[in-house]
Write an enzyme that holds these catalytic residues in place. Structure first.
Site, short mmCIF file in Angstrom:
data_model
loop_
_atom_site.label_atom_id
_atom_site.label_comp_id
_atom_site.label_asym_id
_atom_site.label_seq_id
_atom_site.Cartn_x
_atom_site.Cartn_y
_atom_site.Cartn_z
N CYS A 81 31.06 87.96 -8.82
CA CYS A 81 30.67 88.71 -7.63
C CYS A 81 31.05 90.17 -7.82
O CYS A 81 32.21 90.47 -8.13
CB CYS A 81 31.38 88.14 -6.41
SG CYS A 81 31.18 89.15 -4.93
N ASP A 88 30.85 83.38 -9.01
CA ASP A 88 29.80 82.74 -8.22
C ASP A 88 29.26 81.62 -9.08
O ASP A 88 28.64 81.87 -10.13
CB ASP A 88 28.66 83.72 -7.92
CG ASP A 88 28.95 84.64 -6.76
OD1 ASP A 88 29.67 84.22 -5.84
OD2 ASP A 88 28.43 85.77 -6.76
N GLU A 104 15.17 77.27 -28.02
CA GLU A 104 16.15 76.50 -28.80
C GLU A 104 17.38 76.33 -27.90
O GLU A 104 17.93 77.31 -27.40
CB GLU A 104 16.48 77.25 -30.10
CG GLU A 104 17.29 76.43 -31.09
CD GLU A 104 18.77 76.50 -30.82
OE1 GLU A 104 19.45 75.47 -30.97
OE2 GLU A 104 19.26 77.58 -30.44
N GLU A 123 21.04 87.94 -6.40
CA GLU A 123 19.61 88.24 -6.39
C GLU A 123 19.19 89.10 -7.60
O GLU A 123 17.99 89.19 -7.89
CB GLU A 123 19.23 88.98 -5.10
CG GLU A 123 19.46 88.17 -3.84
CD GLU A 123 20.90 88.21 -3.32
OE1 GLU A 123 21.14 87.65 -2.24
OE2 GLU A 123 21.79 88.80 -3.97
#
EC number: 1.7.1.13
Length: 166
Positions: A81, A88, A104, A123
């Site tokens: 964060c 997070d 791969e 986001e």
């Protein structure tokens, strides 16, 4: 380990720490412009440019179309964060129909864990991951990247980018 190797390693650590502190300071100043200030202890984090950008690929040599889906187990995908430097945790889901290439898996794993020291808004991660995968897959019929984060403060965050909607 020789003294020279120790010195080189110490220099690398110093440079990483300096970069983390510099980036953390820049991020906090940016947030302050919008009236957002962190609460509690702030830990340093690295910028997204420090992620492992190498994702290896293999040729997809089949005429048969198939949907390929990769999904991390809970706790495998995390970033930091930018307000606190705390992790997070979330789930990363990737779905695509291969064009000429497939991902791969070992290199995908290294890519996923490289986000653990990166500080970025939830986001902001999804479009970066989407672009990285699109760059390596070149021409999938479609690509969907979804990040779903553990609930924080009673709010669940899910971010989805679908190439068919771009």
């Amino acid at each position: 380990m020789s003294a020279s190797n120790n010195t080189d390693l110490e220099q690398v650590y110093r440079e990483m720490e300096e970069e983390a502190v510099r980036h953390t300071r820049i991020a906090l100043e940016h947030m302050k412009e919008y009236g957002i200030e962190p609460e509690g202890e702030v830990r340093p984090f690295l910028p997204p440019s420090e992620r492992n950008e190498e994702i290896k690929r293999l040729p997809y040599e089949h005429e048969t179309r198939q949907v390929v889906t990769y999904e991390t187990e809970p706790g495998e995908f995390s970033a930091l964060c930018p307000f606190s430097g705390l992790p997070d945790f979330g789930t990363l889901r990737i779905e695509y129909v291969p064009g000429d290439w497939i991902v791969e898996l070992k290199s995908l794993k290294y890519y996923v864990v490289s986000w653990r020291q990166i500080g970025a808004a939830q986001e902001d991660l999804t479009p970066i991951i989407f672009q990285d995968l699109m760059k390596h897959l070149k021409n999938p019929e479609y690509l969907v990247v979804e990040t779903e984060y553990n609930v924080r403060g009673g709010i669940n965050t899910t971010c989805t980018i679908d190439s068919r909607e771009q």
